[in-house]
Scaffold this motif. Structure first.
Motif, short mmCIF file in Angstrom:
data_model
loop_
_atom_site.label_atom_id
_atom_site.label_comp_id
_atom_site.label_asym_id
_atom_site.label_seq_id
_atom_site.Cartn_x
_atom_site.Cartn_y
_atom_site.Cartn_z
N GLY A 116 63.75 -6.88 59.85
CA GLY A 116 65.16 -7.01 60.22
C GLY A 116 65.39 -7.34 61.68
N LEU A 117 64.34 -7.24 62.52
CA LEU A 117 64.50 -7.59 63.93
C LEU A 117 64.48 -9.10 64.10
CD1 LEU A 117 64.69 -6.65 66.91
CD2 LEU A 117 62.20 -6.86 67.00
N GLN A 118 65.50 -9.63 64.74
CA GLN A 118 65.56 -11.05 65.06
C GLN A 118 65.31 -11.20 66.56
OE1 GLN A 118 69.26 -12.74 63.69
NE2 GLN A 118 69.19 -11.62 61.76
N THR A 119 64.51 -12.19 66.93
CA THR A 119 64.16 -12.40 68.33
C THR A 119 64.34 -13.86 68.71
OG1 THR A 119 61.84 -12.78 67.73
CG2 THR A 119 62.46 -10.52 68.33
N ALA A 120 64.59 -14.09 69.99
CA ALA A 120 64.71 -15.46 70.50
C ALA A 120 64.44 -15.44 71.99
CB ALA A 120 66.09 -16.04 70.21
N PRO A 143 68.88 -1.40 58.80
CA PRO A 143 69.81 -0.25 58.74
C PRO A 143 69.37 0.91 59.63
CG PRO A 143 68.39 -0.27 56.81
CD PRO A 143 68.06 -1.52 57.58
N ASN A 144 68.26 0.74 60.36
CA ASN A 144 67.71 1.84 61.15
C ASN A 144 67.74 1.53 62.64
OD1 ASN A 144 66.83 3.17 58.68
ND2 ASN A 144 65.18 1.65 58.62
N THR A 145 67.82 2.56 63.46
CA THR A 145 67.71 2.38 64.91
C THR A 145 66.28 2.00 65.26
OG1 THR A 145 69.49 3.94 65.38
CG2 THR A 145 67.91 3.52 67.15
N LEU A 146 66.12 1.00 66.10
CA LEU A 146 64.80 0.53 66.52
C LEU A 146 64.57 0.85 67.98
CD1 LEU A 146 64.72 -3.03 64.87
CD2 LEU A 146 63.69 -0.93 64.00
N THR A 147 63.39 1.34 68.31
CA THR A 147 62.97 1.52 69.70
C THR A 147 61.95 0.42 70.00
OG1 THR A 147 63.31 3.90 69.65
CG2 THR A 147 61.88 3.04 71.38
N LEU A 148 62.30 -0.45 70.93
CA LEU A 148 61.47 -1.61 71.24
C LEU A 148 60.77 -1.41 72.58
CD1 LEU A 148 63.93 -4.51 70.30
CD2 LEU A 148 62.32 -3.28 68.82
N ASN A 149 59.46 -1.52 72.59
CA ASN A 149 58.68 -1.58 73.82
C ASN A 149 58.36 -3.04 74.08
OD1 ASN A 149 58.47 1.28 74.37
ND2 ASN A 149 57.17 1.39 72.55
N ILE A 150 59.06 -3.59 75.04
CA ILE A 150 59.02 -5.04 75.29
C ILE A 150 58.15 -5.30 76.51
CG2 ILE A 150 60.43 -7.07 75.81
CD1 ILE A 150 62.79 -5.34 74.53
N VAL A 224 63.87 -0.55 75.10
CA VAL A 224 65.26 -0.79 74.68
C VAL A 224 65.45 -0.19 73.30
CG1 VAL A 224 66.96 -2.55 74.06
CG2 VAL A 224 65.48 -2.90 76.05
N LYS A 225 66.55 0.57 73.12
CA LYS A 225 66.89 1.09 71.81
C LYS A 225 68.03 0.28 71.22
CE LYS A 225 65.30 5.86 72.06
NZ LYS A 225 65.64 7.29 71.86
N LEU A 226 67.87 -0.08 69.94
CA LEU A 226 68.88 -0.91 69.27
C LEU A 226 69.39 -0.21 68.02
CD1 LEU A 226 67.58 -4.63 69.24
CD2 LEU A 226 69.58 -3.71 70.41
N ALA A 227 70.68 0.07 68.00
CA ALA A 227 71.30 0.61 66.79
C ALA A 227 71.45 -0.51 65.76
CB ALA A 227 72.66 1.21 67.13
N PRO A 228 71.64 -0.17 64.48
CA PRO A 228 71.84 -1.22 63.47
C PRO A 228 73.00 -2.14 63.85
CG PRO A 228 71.50 0.90 62.43
CD PRO A 228 71.61 1.18 63.89
N GLY A 229 72.78 -3.44 63.76
CA GLY A 229 73.80 -4.42 64.08
C GLY A 229 73.98 -4.69 65.56
N GLU A 230 73.14 -4.10 66.41
CA GLU A 230 73.30 -4.23 67.86
C GLU A 230 72.41 -5.34 68.41
OE1 GLU A 230 73.54 -1.28 71.76
OE2 GLU A 230 72.47 -0.62 69.97
N THR A 231 72.91 -6.00 69.45
CA THR A 231 72.16 -7.04 70.16
C THR A 231 71.86 -6.57 71.58
OG1 THR A 231 73.24 -8.81 68.90
CG2 THR A 231 72.20 -9.45 70.97
N ALA A 232 70.67 -6.90 72.07
CA ALA A 232 70.31 -6.62 73.46
C ALA A 232 69.59 -7.82 74.03
CB ALA A 232 69.44 -5.37 73.57
N ALA A 233 69.60 -7.92 75.36
CA ALA A 233 68.94 -9.04 76.03
C ALA A 233 68.29 -8.54 77.32
CB ALA A 233 69.94 -10.15 76.34
N LEU A 234 67.26 -9.25 77.75
CA LEU A 234 66.63 -9.03 79.05
C LEU A 234 66.59 -10.37 79.77
CD1 LEU A 234 63.57 -6.81 78.02
CD2 LEU A 234 65.63 -6.03 79.21
N ALA A 235 66.99 -10.37 81.02
CA ALA A 235 66.97 -11.59 81.83
C ALA A 235 65.97 -11.41 82.96
CB ALA A 235 68.36 -11.89 82.39
N HIS A 236 65.25 -12.48 83.28
CA HIS A 236 64.35 -12.43 84.43
C HIS A 236 64.10 -13.84 84.93
CE1 HIS A 236 60.94 -13.23 81.55
NE2 HIS A 236 61.74 -12.57 80.76
N VAL A 237 63.60 -13.92 86.15
CA VAL A 237 63.43 -15.19 86.84
C VAL A 237 62.02 -15.25 87.41
CG1 VAL A 237 64.13 -16.52 88.88
CG2 VAL A 237 65.86 -15.47 87.43
#
Length: 672
Positions: A116-120, A143-150, A224-237
């Motif tokens: 269920g995790l979508q990435t780009a 449908p579950n909260t995900l804890t992502l180690n990115i 980063v923790k993601l609740a169901p239906g939530e989007t998060a982003a990381l920006a870097h240069v």
């Protein structure tokens, strides 16, 4: 017999392909995410052309299909910013790019154990500024909260020398409050340029941990923790940079300023800015769009008006409104009830003004001379509500959001009004006073105009040409005319900001001078020669031969020329003359951080010559192709911009290969 032989040979392959297709058809929808949550509606994408790209500072970048960096020539990075999530490597499911070829848009393949995790990934080359901007995107479709180690992993061609934060701390494990990134300096056996990574904003809640692998590699890790239906982003240069002569906090801060997340914030698509976890935007984000009744914390109902009282009470029913008389910054106005989406009242004096949110997205504030409205709760009796006691009212008409198809220029007052500017107001000439001279511009030239932080007087003007400058405009008037306000004139003392309903692209159009206070002036250096004093000897340099001037230690400057020379000394003249528009500004040496001179003044003959040589790269005759390759290499960086542009749209593989050879400075000669 030949046909039978190939049929027998291909049969197992065809069987395998059929099995794979059948297997794919059985995959669940969550294993084949659509990535719709990570897409920009209406964006035109084309198949990606990965490989070597260059910027106008002479940096060469090699991007693979996963958006990671590969090694180019003698650069100190072998592989860079390889993305992994929960120890699973990001792999491209589809590699695309924007129609102009500047930004890669890579959707990730499904990850095992993260259903269920979508990435780009979005990787943008900022050619004029000499950097790459990365945006990592994650959407939890489960449908579950995900804890992502990115993790972002970079390996080097040898032992690097040291890692230094922008506050000049050595070998950090974590970035502290106020720190934004890391400079990785090369060992003596590596390339002379360091790699600079901007990893977060100064006060971001999400910052990376940093681990080293025996000085051959670095790993930046975020959680980063993601609740169901939530989007998060990381920006870097990432950029390539010359380390300052003296490593101290002021010098490192100056080095990092142009590459900070704040500096590139406008390049991040507007829909993703609110979810960038490692950035804390300022209170006056210049990219923010029109406010709406959504700030009231009430979702509109298409079938009922909603009267809200406090955090819990919501009354459904019908409001009866008469035309509202408001005493506003624009004079006395009468607001048609049919144009109203929502109203925020004074709540018994808790708020100083009544705010009226209009259906078209505009906002008016003021003191009402009308006394009240009538609200009838469904199944109840009508009740009268004065604007003094009213909390919040959201009308059913607010369920139809205003159209965002047209980019509107918006003026915001300190009281909270938000009004669209008409075309005549956008074309008016404005003058901002600066310490060096007058900055002339119109609203049409702006990307944004925002107030300075704290109680400082003045505004920060960001222009479409890349200029970022503090201006003082309190004594000026802005004339405008709208259907809601009629013809009025506003003093700039009442104006908080000017922005736009959609992000305005910024492109540096000439040479630029960075000065203290994180300001950037775009224009042209004066044609007069520049002289540095070195050991009592004056060395004069033609401005057109200068690539860059950077402030060094002890009031010295380093000039880098297009011919490869480097001169370290003091300016004979204690200032530089820089042409901004039709003005000549005299910039004191003490204000200068660095100057980058763009050779945008190619003659028609030079452009024609370069275009002809590029055409010859695809000639049927190998000798002509090789001769054109050598000729382009000899032209040096004056051909870089045209070659980089051509590489992004060139479909001939032979021409692509030869352009890449020129850009990376390869002297290898392929035989016919």
């Amino acid at each position: 017999m030949r046909y039978d032989f190939f049929t027998i040979l291909l049969a197992p392959c065809l069987a395998l392909l059929g099995s794979a297709a059948a297997q794919e058809s059985r995959l669940s929808p969550s294993a084949q995410p659509s990535h719709a949550a990570l897409e920009i509606p209406g964006e035109t994408l084309i198949p990606a052309a990965t490989g070597v790209r260059s910027d106008s500072n002479g940096h060469v970048w090699n991007l693979d299909k996963n958006g990671s960096l590969g090694r180019v020539n003698s650069a100190m990075v072998n592989t860079g910013l390889i993305l992994s999530i929960n120890e699973q490597k990001f792999e491209a499911g589809r590699s695309m790019m924007t129609a102009d070829g500047r930004e890669l848009v890579i959707t990730g393949a499904p990850l095992a154990n993260l259903e269920g995790l979508q990435t780009a990934r979005r990787v943008l080359l900022l050619e004029e500024d000499g950097m790459l901007r990365f945006l990592e995107l994650f959407f939890n479709g489960s449908p579950n909260t995900l804890t992502l180690n990115i993790a972002l992993n970079t390996s080097f061609s040898g032992n690097y020398k040291s890692t230094i934060t922008d506050s000049a701390r050595l070998e950090p494990i974590l970035l502290e409050t106020g720190e934004t990134g890391l400079l990785v300096t090369p060992a003596s056996s590596q390339a002379h340029r360091a790699f600079l990574f901007s990893l977060c904003s100064a006060n971001a809640a999400t910052k990376p941990s940093i681990s080293s692998q025996s000085r051959y590699g670095l790993n930046f890790q975020y959680q980063v923790k993601l609740a169901p239906g939530e989007t998060a982003a990381l920006a870097h240069v990432v950029s390539q940079a010359q380390p300052p002569a003296r490593i101290d906090a002021p010098a490192m801060t100056q080095l990092f300023e142009p590459y900070s997340l704040d500096a590139i914030w406008s390049t991040i698509p507007a829909q993703f800015r609110p979810v960038v976890a490692n950035h804390k935007p300022s209170a006056d984000d210049p990219s923010s769009t029109v406010s709406s009744f959504s700030s009231l914390g009430i979702s509109p109902d298409a079938s009922s008006d909603i009267l809200a009282i406090g955090d819990q009470t919501r009354l459904l029913g019908r409001a009866s409104l008469q035309p509202i008389e408001l005493d506003t910054n624009f004079g006395k106005l009468t607001v048609d009830p049919a144009s109203i989406a929502a109203i925020s009242g004074k709540v018994g004096g808790q708020r100083e003004r009544v705010t009226v949110f209009l259906n078209d997205g505009q906002v008016l504030t003021g003191q009402p001379t009308s006394k009240s409205l009538i609200f009838q709760m469904t199944g109840g009796v009508p009740s009268e509500w004065t604007f003094e006691k009213l909390d919040r009212l959201v009308l059913a008409s607010a369920s139809a959001p205003p159209s965002a198809a047209i980019t509107q220029a918006i003026i915001r007052t300190w009281e909270g009004d938000e009004i669209f500017l008409d075309e005549a107001a956008q074309a008016l000439s404005l003058v901002g006073r600066t310490p060096w001279g007058e900055l002339k511009f119109s609203v049409n030239d702006l990307s944004s105009l925002t107030p300075l932080p704290g109680n400082q007087v003045g505004h920060e003007a960001r222009l479409k040409n890349g200029t970022v400058c503090v201006v003082y405009m309190a004594d000026q008037q802005l004339a405008l005319s709208t259907p809601h306000t009629g013809a009025v004139s506003l003093n700039f003392e009442t104006i908080r900001s000017i922005g736009f309903s959609q992000p305005i692209p910024v492109a540096v159009t000439g040479s630029y001078l960075r000065v203290k206070g994180e300001q950037t002036l775009v224009g042209e250096i004066s044609p007069a020669t520049i002289a540095l004093s070195l050991n009592g000897q004056n060395i004069e340099v033609d401005p057109l031969e200068i690539r860059q001037i950077s402030a060094s230690a002890d009031d010295s400057f380093i000039i880098q020329t297009r011919g490869g020379s480097q001169i370290d000394g003091r300016l004979v003249e204690k200032s530089l003359v820089f042409e901004v528009g039709d003005q000549q500004w005299k910039i004191p040496a003490g204000d200068i951080v660095n100057l980058v001179v763009k050779r945008s003044n190619l003659s028609d003959e030079q452009r024609s010559q370069i275009a002809s040589l590029i055409t010859q790269l695809g000639d049927d005759d190998w000798h002509k192709r090789e001769s054109a390759t050598v000729a382009l290499a000899k032209l040096g960086d004056i051909a870089t911009a045209m070659l980089g542009s051509e590489l992004s749209r060139q479909k001939d593989l032979e021409v692509q290969r030869r352009i890449q050879r020129v850009l990376v400075g390869s002297s290898d000669s392929a035989q016919p």
